[in-house]
Design an enzyme around this catalytic site. Structure first.
Site, PDB file in Angstrom:
ATOM      1  N   ASP A 122      10.049  -5.879  10.014  1.00 17.20           N
ATOM      2  CA  ASP A 122       9.083  -5.308   9.085  1.00 17.20           C
ATOM      3  C   ASP A 122       7.729  -5.981   9.238  1.00 17.20           C
ATOM      4  O   ASP A 122       7.591  -7.169   8.975  1.00 17.20           O
ATOM      5  CB  ASP A 122       9.639  -5.524   7.666  1.00 17.20           C
ATOM      6  CG  ASP A 122       8.723  -4.983   6.602  1.00 17.20           C
ATOM      7  OD1 ASP A 122       7.905  -4.105   6.912  1.00 17.20           O
ATOM      8  OD2 ASP A 122       8.833  -5.452   5.454  1.00 17.20           O
ATOM      9  N   GLY A 176       2.813   1.833  -1.549  1.00 15.03           N
ATOM     10  CA  GLY A 176       3.614   0.969  -2.418  1.00 15.03           C
ATOM     11  C   GLY A 176       2.968   0.710  -3.774  1.00 15.03           C
ATOM     12  O   GLY A 176       1.739   0.682  -3.912  1.00 15.03           O
ATOM     13  N   CYS A 179       0.966  -2.426  -3.616  1.00 17.29           N
ATOM     14  CA  CYS A 179       0.248  -2.541  -2.350  1.00 17.29           C
ATOM     15  C   CYS A 179      -1.220  -2.252  -2.579  1.00 17.29           C
ATOM     16  O   CYS A 179      -1.567  -1.341  -3.331  1.00 17.29           O
ATOM     17  CB  CYS A 179       0.862  -1.512  -1.400  1.00 17.29           C
ATOM     18  SG  CYS A 179      -0.151  -1.148   0.005  1.00 17.29           S
ATOM     19  N   THR A 181      -3.353  -2.153   0.239  1.00 11.08           N
ATOM     20  CA  THR A 181      -3.873  -1.912   1.589  1.00 11.08           C
ATOM     21  C   THR A 181      -4.971  -0.837   1.604  1.00 11.08           C
ATOM     22  O   THR A 181      -5.994  -0.980   2.264  1.00 11.08           O
ATOM     23  CB  THR A 181      -2.716  -1.498   2.518  1.00 11.08           C
ATOM     24  OG1 THR A 181      -1.848  -2.623   2.654  1.00 11.08           O
ATOM     25  CG2 THR A 181      -3.205  -1.091   3.895  1.00 11.08           C
ATOM     26  N   GLY A 283      -1.711  -7.163  -1.515  1.00 17.75           N
ATOM     27  CA  GLY A 283      -0.731  -6.833  -2.537  1.00 17.75           C
ATOM     28  C   GLY A 283      -1.171  -7.412  -3.862  1.00 17.75           C
ATOM     29  O   GLY A 283      -2.014  -8.300  -3.902  1.00 17.75           O
TER      30      GLY A 283
HETATM   31  P1  5GP Z   1       7.319   0.815  -3.942  1.00 17.46           P
HETATM   32  O1  5GP Z   1       8.726   1.339  -3.954  1.00 17.46           O
HETATM   33  O2  5GP Z   1       7.149  -0.356  -4.860  1.00 17.46           O
HETATM   34  O3  5GP Z   1       6.306   1.883  -4.167  1.00 17.46           O
HETATM   35  O4  5GP Z   1       7.055   0.304  -2.446  1.00 17.46           O
HETATM   36  C1  5GP Z   1       7.835  -0.705  -1.857  1.00 17.46           C
HETATM   37  C2  5GP Z   1       7.272  -1.018  -0.486  1.00 17.46           C
HETATM   38  O5  5GP Z   1       5.925  -1.519  -0.582  1.00 17.46           O
HETATM   39  C3  5GP Z   1       7.991  -2.115   0.266  1.00 17.46           C
HETATM   40  O6  5GP Z   1       9.204  -1.708   0.826  1.00 17.46           O
HETATM   41  C4  5GP Z   1       6.948  -2.500   1.312  1.00 17.46           C
HETATM   42  O7  5GP Z   1       6.963  -1.630   2.429  1.00 17.46           O
HETATM   43  C5  5GP Z   1       5.637  -2.290   0.574  1.00 17.46           C
HETATM   44  N1  5GP Z   1       5.051  -3.571   0.151  1.00 17.46           N
HETATM   45  C6  5GP Z   1       5.665  -4.597  -0.476  1.00 17.46           C
HETATM   46  N2  5GP Z   1       4.790  -5.592  -0.723  1.00 17.46           N
HETATM   47  C7  5GP Z   1       3.604  -5.193  -0.217  1.00 17.46           C
HETATM   48  C8  5GP Z   1       2.316  -5.803  -0.130  1.00 17.46           C
HETATM   49  O8  5GP Z   1       2.057  -6.898  -0.628  1.00 17.46           O
HETATM   50  N3  5GP Z   1       1.359  -5.089   0.506  1.00 17.46           N
HETATM   51  C9  5GP Z   1       1.603  -3.855   1.047  1.00 17.46           C
HETATM   52  N4  5GP Z   1       0.614  -3.238   1.687  1.00 17.46           N
HETATM   53  N5  5GP Z   1       2.783  -3.252   0.952  1.00 17.46           N
HETATM   54  C10 5GP Z   1       3.783  -3.908   0.350  1.00 17.46           C
END
Ligand code: 5GP
Length: 343
Positions: A122, A176, A179, A181, A283
Site C-alpha cells: 500500500d 478517504g 484523507c 490529498t 491526512g
Molecule cells: P474511508 O473508508 O475512511 O473513506 O477511507 C479509508 C482509506 O483512506 C484507507 O483504506 C486508505 O486508503 C485511505 N487513507 C487512510 N489514511 C489516509 C491518509 O492519511 N491520507 C490519505 N490520502 N488517505 C488515507
C-alpha cells in the site's frame, strides 16, 4: 505552398503540446447516483447470498468470503476488529505497527482468523516506476501469495500492476474520510467512476479490484459493488467502535474515539517521529462519536447490501453489478432531519 504549410505546422506544434488537457467526460462519486430498482422474484432479503468466491490471476489461490475489508489503518485494522469480522467471513487488513510478540500472541489464540497468504502493498501513489519494480520483486519472492497493490485510479495503471504480478488492485486516490490529498495536492478521481473504469480494466485481465475509501453509509458500499468492485475497503465506517484503535475521550458526558489518517501529523508523530520537512501531511484527525460494538454496524452494512440486492433482483452479490443501472441524481436523501436523529 507546401513549404509554407510545413512551416506553420512546425510553429504550431510546440504551443499545442504545452497546453494542459481537460478531460470533459463527467466523472462521478457515490453521492451522484442511485441504483434503479428492477423487477425481482426474490421474496426476502434473507435469500440473498453475500458470499463470493474468486480465483486469483497470479497467485492461483482461491478465496471464499464476504468481500468487505477493514482498512489497514492502526485505528481500524486491529486484532480486536479481526476477531469480530472473521465471524462474519470479512477480512481485516491488519495494520503494520504490531510487534512480532503481539502477532505471535494473536496467532496462538486465534488460529482460525489467520490468512497469512495475502500481502498488501500500500502506497499513497501507486504510479511510481519504483513501486511497479517493487511489486515485481515481491511477486518473484512470494510466487504463491495473493498480492494486493495500490493505490491507483486509472485503467492503464491497473493493467500494469496486474501484469507486474499483483492479483488485486486497490483503487482510490483522495476519497478517504480522513484523507486530505485532494486539498493538499489537487490530485484525485471521483470514486464511482474510478471503480467502474478500473474494474473493467482488471476484469479484462482476470484480475480483481478493491474499492478503497469514500464509503460513508451502507448504500455507498452497495454502489461500489454495483460499479464492479470485487472487494470494498472501509475505514471511517468502522472507526469509533469498541474494537477500533484510537484514544477514547469523554467530554460533557459523551464518548468519542480519535480517528486519524495514516499520513496525518498524528500518525507520523506516533510512528515516524514527526512530519518530514520535505512533505506535508495528507491526512487529518477527527473525533468520532463512540458507536459501541462493531458487530451492530457490520449487521447494518450487510443488511443494507442484502436489501439492495432484493431491490435490483440479484439473488447473489455476484449478480449485483450485472443488475446495476445507476441514475444520476442531484439529491440522494431528504435533508430535513439530517442533523437530528436518535438511532
Ligand atoms: P474511508 O473508508 O475512511 O473513506 O477511507 C479509508 C482509506 O483512506 C484507507 O483504506 C486508505 O486508503 C485511505 N487513507 C487512510 N489514511 C489516509 C491518509 O492519511 N491520507 C490519505 N490520502 N488517505 C488515507
Amino acid at each position: 505552398m507546401t513549404s509554407c504549410l510545413l512551416a506553420l505546422r512546425f510553429i504550431a506544434t510546440p504551443r499545442l503540446s504545452a497546453m494542459p488537457h481537460i478531460d470533459n467526460d463527467v466523472k462521478l462519486d457515490f453521492k451522484d447516483v442511485l441504483l434503479r430498482p428492477k423487477r425481482s422474484t426474490l421474496k426476502s432479503r434473507s435469500e440473498v447470498d453475500l458470499t463470493r468466491s474468486f480465483s486469483f490471476r497470479n497467485s492461483k489461490q482461491t478465496y471464499i468470503g464476504v468481500p468487505i475489508i477493514a482498512a489497514n489503518m492502526d485505528t481500524v485494522g486491529t486484532f480486536e476488529m479481526a476477531k469480530v469480522l472473521c465471524k462474519f467471513s470479512l477480512f481485516t487488513a491488519v495494520h503494520k505497527h504490531y510487534s512480532l510478540d503481539q502477532w505471535q500472541e494473536f496467532a496462538s489464540q486465534n488460529p482460525d482468523c489467520l490468512e497469512v497468504n495475502y500481502i498488501c502493498l500500500d502506497v499513497a501513489n501507486g504510479y511510481s516506476e519504483h513501486f511497479v519494480e517493487f511489486v515485481k520483486d515481491v511477486r518473484k519472492r512470494f510466487p504463491q501469495h495473493t498480492i494486493m497493490a495500490g493505490n491507483v485510479v486509472t485503467g492503464e495503471m491497473v493493467e500494469e500492476l496486474i501484469l507486474s504480478g499483483a492479483d488485486i488492485i486497490k483503487v482510490g486516490i483522495g476519497p478517504g474520510s480522513v484523507c486530505t490529498t485532494r486539498k493538499k495536492t489537487g490530485v484525485g478521481y471521483p470514486q464511482l467512476s474510478a471503480v467502474m473504469e478500473c474494474a473493467d480494466a482488471a476484469h479484462g485481465l482476470k484480475g480483481h479490484i478493491i474499492s478503497d475509501g469514500g464509503c460513508s453509509c451502507p448504500g455507498d458500499v452497495a454502489k461500489a459493488f454495483g460499479a464492479g468492485a470485487d472487494f470494498v475497503m472501509l475505514g471511517g465506517m468502522l472507526a469509533g467502535h469498541s474494537e477500533s484503535g484510537g484514544e477514547l475521550i469523554e467530554r460533557d458526558g459523551k464518548k468519542y474515539k480519535l480517528f486519524y489518517g495514516m499520513s496525518s501529523e498524528m500518525a507520523m508523530k506516533k510512528y515516524a517521529g514527526g512530519v518530514a520537512e520535505y512533505r506535508a501531511s495528507e491526512g487529518k484527525t477527527v473525533e468520532v462519536p463512540f458507536k459501541g460494538d462493531v458487530e451492530h454496524t457490520i449487521r447494518d452494512i450487510l443488511g443494507g447490501i442484502r436489501s439492495t440486492c432484493t431491490y435490483v433482483g440479484a439473488a447473489k452479490l455476484k449478480e449485483l453489478s450485472r443488475r446495476t443501472t445507476f441514475i444520476r441524481v442531484t439529491q440522494q436523501v431528504n435533508p430535513i432531519f439530517s442533523d437530528a436523529h436518535l438511532t
